[in-house]
Motif scaffolding. Sequence first.
Motif, PDB file in Angstrom:
ATOM      1  N   SER A  15       0.854  -1.181   0.000  1.00  0.00           N
ATOM      2  CA  SER A  15       0.000   0.000   0.000  1.00  0.00           C
ATOM      3  C   SER A  15       0.894   1.237   0.000  1.00  0.00           C
ATOM      4  O   SER A  15       2.092   1.162   0.302  1.00  0.00           O
ATOM      5  CB  SER A  15      -0.907   0.006   1.226  1.00  0.00           C
ATOM      6  OG  SER A  15      -0.144   0.257   2.393  1.00  0.00           O
ATOM      7  N   LEU A  16       0.327   2.393  -0.299  1.00  0.00           N
ATOM      8  CA  LEU A  16       1.154   3.605  -0.306  1.00  0.00           C
ATOM      9  C   LEU A  16       1.791   3.874   1.055  1.00  0.00           C
ATOM     10  O   LEU A  16       3.000   4.141   1.136  1.00  0.00           O
ATOM     11  CB  LEU A  16       0.326   4.803  -0.780  1.00  0.00           C
ATOM     12  CG  LEU A  16      -0.130   4.760  -2.245  1.00  0.00           C
ATOM     13  CD1 LEU A  16      -0.872   6.053  -2.593  1.00  0.00           C
ATOM     14  CD2 LEU A  16       1.035   4.561  -3.196  1.00  0.00           C
ATOM     15  N   PRO A  17       1.058   3.817   2.166  1.00  0.00           N
ATOM     16  CA  PRO A  17       1.719   4.047   3.464  1.00  0.00           C
ATOM     17  C   PRO A  17       2.802   3.016   3.772  1.00  0.00           C
ATOM     18  O   PRO A  17       3.772   3.329   4.471  1.00  0.00           O
ATOM     19  CB  PRO A  17       0.568   3.964   4.471  1.00  0.00           C
ATOM     20  CG  PRO A  17      -0.654   4.324   3.684  1.00  0.00           C
ATOM     21  CD  PRO A  17      -0.410   3.730   2.330  1.00  0.00           C
ATOM     22  N   GLU A  18       2.640   1.783   3.265  1.00  0.00           N
ATOM     23  CA  GLU A  18       3.630   0.736   3.540  1.00  0.00           C
ATOM     24  C   GLU A  18       4.960   0.974   2.822  1.00  0.00           C
ATOM     25  O   GLU A  18       5.944   0.289   3.119  1.00  0.00           O
ATOM     26  CB  GLU A  18       3.069  -0.626   3.134  1.00  0.00           C
ATOM     27  CG  GLU A  18       1.992  -1.140   4.075  1.00  0.00           C
ATOM     28  CD  GLU A  18       1.313  -2.397   3.575  1.00  0.00           C
ATOM     29  OE1 GLU A  18       0.715  -3.113   4.407  1.00  0.00           O
ATOM     30  OE2 GLU A  18       1.351  -2.673   2.352  1.00  0.00           O
ATOM     31  N   HIS A  19       5.017   1.934   1.909  1.00  0.00           N
ATOM     32  CA  HIS A  19       6.279   2.248   1.238  1.00  0.00           C
ATOM     33  C   HIS A  19       7.249   3.019   2.141  1.00  0.00           C
ATOM     34  O   HIS A  19       8.438   3.123   1.810  1.00  0.00           O
ATOM     35  CB  HIS A  19       6.010   3.093  -0.021  1.00  0.00           C
ATOM     36  CG  HIS A  19       5.539   2.302  -1.199  1.00  0.00           C
ATOM     37  ND1 HIS A  19       4.304   1.710  -1.254  1.00  0.00           N
ATOM     38  CD2 HIS A  19       6.147   2.022  -2.379  1.00  0.00           C
ATOM     39  CE1 HIS A  19       4.173   1.094  -2.418  1.00  0.00           C
ATOM     40  NE2 HIS A  19       5.269   1.268  -3.113  1.00  0.00           N
ATOM     41  N   ARG A  20       6.751   3.556   3.229  1.00  0.00           N
ATOM     42  CA  ARG A  20       7.571   4.492   4.014  1.00  0.00           C
ATOM     43  C   ARG A  20       8.905   3.888   4.456  1.00  0.00           C
ATOM     44  O   ARG A  20       9.973   4.499   4.263  1.00  0.00           O
ATOM     45  CB  ARG A  20       6.793   4.976   5.227  1.00  0.00           C
ATOM     46  CG  ARG A  20       7.587   5.945   6.089  1.00  0.00           C
ATOM     47  CD  ARG A  20       6.744   6.560   7.183  1.00  0.00           C
ATOM     48  NE  ARG A  20       7.485   7.603   7.882  1.00  0.00           N
ATOM     49  CZ  ARG A  20       6.929   8.530   8.630  1.00  0.00           C
ATOM     50  NH1 ARG A  20       5.616   8.559   8.790  1.00  0.00           N
ATOM     51  NH2 ARG A  20       7.666   9.435   9.239  1.00  0.00           N
ATOM     52  N   GLU A  21       8.872   2.711   5.042  1.00  0.00           N
ATOM     53  CA  GLU A  21      10.105   2.119   5.574  1.00  0.00           C
ATOM     54  C   GLU A  21      11.132   1.929   4.470  1.00  0.00           C
ATOM     55  O   GLU A  21      12.324   2.230   4.652  1.00  0.00           O
ATOM     56  CB  GLU A  21       9.787   0.774   6.245  1.00  0.00           C
ATOM     57  CG  GLU A  21      11.023   0.103   6.827  1.00  0.00           C
ATOM     58  CD  GLU A  21      10.709  -1.229   7.495  1.00  0.00           C
ATOM     59  OE1 GLU A  21      11.660  -1.902   7.919  1.00  0.00           O
ATOM     60  OE2 GLU A  21       9.508  -1.589   7.597  1.00  0.00           O
ATOM     61  N   ASP A 306       8.612 -10.714  -1.602  1.00  0.00           N
ATOM     62  CA  ASP A 306       8.879  -9.478  -0.870  1.00  0.00           C
ATOM     63  C   ASP A 306       9.381  -8.403  -1.834  1.00  0.00           C
ATOM     64  O   ASP A 306      10.557  -8.414  -2.215  1.00  0.00           O
ATOM     65  CB  ASP A 306       9.925  -9.762   0.209  1.00  0.00           C
ATOM     66  CG  ASP A 306      10.352  -8.507   0.954  1.00  0.00           C
ATOM     67  OD1 ASP A 306       9.609  -7.507   0.907  1.00  0.00           O
ATOM     68  OD2 ASP A 306      11.438  -8.538   1.576  1.00  0.00           O
ATOM     69  N   PRO A 307       8.532  -7.449  -2.245  1.00  0.00           N
ATOM     70  CA  PRO A 307       8.991  -6.430  -3.196  1.00  0.00           C
ATOM     71  C   PRO A 307      10.104  -5.567  -2.626  1.00  0.00           C
ATOM     72  O   PRO A 307      11.022  -5.169  -3.351  1.00  0.00           O
ATOM     73  CB  PRO A 307       7.722  -5.608  -3.481  1.00  0.00           C
ATOM     74  CG  PRO A 307       6.799  -5.886  -2.343  1.00  0.00           C
ATOM     75  CD  PRO A 307       7.106  -7.270  -1.894  1.00  0.00           C
ATOM     76  N   ALA A 308      10.048  -5.255  -1.343  1.00  0.00           N
ATOM     77  CA  ALA A 308      11.096  -4.441  -0.742  1.00  0.00           C
ATOM     78  C   ALA A 308      12.435  -5.173  -0.774  1.00  0.00           C
ATOM     79  O   ALA A 308      13.486  -4.557  -1.008  1.00  0.00           O
ATOM     80  CB  ALA A 308      10.720  -4.076   0.686  1.00  0.00           C
ATOM     81  N   ARG A 312      15.989  -3.912  -2.540  1.00  0.00           N
ATOM     82  CA  ARG A 312      17.287  -3.898  -1.849  1.00  0.00           C
ATOM     83  C   ARG A 312      18.324  -4.718  -2.620  1.00  0.00           C
ATOM     84  O   ARG A 312      19.472  -4.320  -2.766  1.00  0.00           O
ATOM     85  CB  ARG A 312      17.135  -4.432  -0.437  1.00  0.00           C
ATOM     86  CG  ARG A 312      16.247  -3.566   0.467  1.00  0.00           C
ATOM     87  CD  ARG A 312      16.232  -4.079   1.896  1.00  0.00           C
ATOM     88  NE  ARG A 312      15.275  -3.347   2.724  1.00  0.00           N
ATOM     89  CZ  ARG A 312      14.046  -3.774   3.013  1.00  0.00           C
ATOM     90  NH1 ARG A 312      13.633  -4.967   2.581  1.00  0.00           N
ATOM     91  NH2 ARG A 312      13.230  -3.034   3.746  1.00  0.00           N
ATOM     92  N   ALA A 313      17.890  -5.851  -3.172  1.00  0.00           N
ATOM     93  CA  ALA A 313      18.809  -6.701  -3.914  1.00  0.00           C
ATOM     94  C   ALA A 313      19.290  -6.047  -5.203  1.00  0.00           C
ATOM     95  O   ALA A 313      20.395  -6.326  -5.671  1.00  0.00           O
ATOM     96  CB  ALA A 313      18.133  -8.039  -4.234  1.00  0.00           C
ATOM     97  N   LEU A 314      18.477  -5.171  -5.785  1.00  0.00           N
ATOM     98  CA  LEU A 314      18.812  -4.533  -7.053  1.00  0.00           C
ATOM     99  C   LEU A 314      19.522  -3.195  -6.866  1.00  0.00           C
ATOM    100  O   LEU A 314      19.796  -2.503  -7.857  1.00  0.00           O
ATOM    101  CB  LEU A 314      17.540  -4.317  -7.877  1.00  0.00           C
ATOM    102  CG  LEU A 314      16.881  -5.592  -8.407  1.00  0.00           C
ATOM    103  CD1 LEU A 314      15.491  -5.279  -8.954  1.00  0.00           C
ATOM    104  CD2 LEU A 314      17.759  -6.242  -9.470  1.00  0.00           C
ATOM    105  N   ALA A 315      19.831  -2.816  -5.647  1.00  0.00           N
ATOM    106  CA  ALA A 315      20.503  -1.547  -5.403  1.00  0.00           C
ATOM    107  C   ALA A 315      21.878  -1.552  -6.058  1.00  0.00           C
ATOM    108  O   ALA A 315      22.521  -2.599  -6.179  1.00  0.00           O
ATOM    109  CB  ALA A 315      20.636  -1.307  -3.901  1.00  0.00           C
TER     110      ALA A 315
END
Length: 317
Positions: A15-21, A306-308, A312-315
């Motif tokens: 969700s949009l708020p879940e992007h914060r972290e 896990d999209p996040a 991180r893996a593609l950084a």
Amino acid sequence: MTGRWGLTVPLEGLSLPEHRELVTQLPDLGYTDLWSAEANGADAFTPLVLASQWAPELRLGTAIAPVYTRGPGLLAMSAASAADCAPGRFVLGVGTSSQVIVENWNAAEFTEPYARTRDTVRFLRTALAGEKVTAEYPTFTVRGFRLGRPPETPPPVMVAALRPGMLRMAGRESDGAITNWLAASDVPAVRGELGADAELVARIFVCPVDDADEARALARRHICAYLTVPVYRAFHDWLGRGERLAPMQEAWAAGDRKRAVELVPDDVVDELVVHGSPDACREGVRAYAEAGVTTPVLMPLTTGGDPAGLVRALAPE
């Protein structure tokens, strides 16, 4: 190593708020940019406004806000508000979008896309500078519009462009071009029409999956959904893929969606979608930068999970 490393938001599964972290971590991971997408999910501006408060280091851009689905004044107001939230860090990307989105979903007329985009860019440059606009453009007329809250720093304006005419117009009228669904080997042709000095933003589809068959199966569905749209079909005709894509497009037009997906050639998938291990994906993205893309913007394609973690893996390393 490219100087910029962007990400498309919002991510599927959050969700949009879940992007914060995640967004707060992106600068430390090496990401420099967030660019939004707009079709039938989140609008182009809200994810960026949220991110502007979570990660003040990131540059933010719309890729893209359609020139038909908001009136000229409302588009200027939306851009001014975003620029107010991210002074000096916001880029307004505009473009035609597609006939389906404009006509079928938003009840607007998809007419004269080149001229409408050019006229909108000209209006926006004047309006975002805080000037009063009374003008008869070839595709619309504005009388007496002035932003009540003009941005202290007017944002750059960029144009979504695929083929030569729009690319040349982007280089002439705006601060650069935003493009989509191309191979690294296509970049010199695009750059040749745009010009050497303009910024070129490219959304790059990335599937960090080691199994090539799994990655291709996922990518084929996305390729069918996009490359059957007339503007993308014409783009790839110009780039020289018309013959290889014709069987897929004919099956799609005949209503056989399953067969169309099957007919996307492996070599086309491998050209248009970066896939493999995270290290292989990083190298694939860097190939675009080496070919002339100023700002590569990753668009992760996933089968879940896990999209996040994928971000991180593609950084960049």
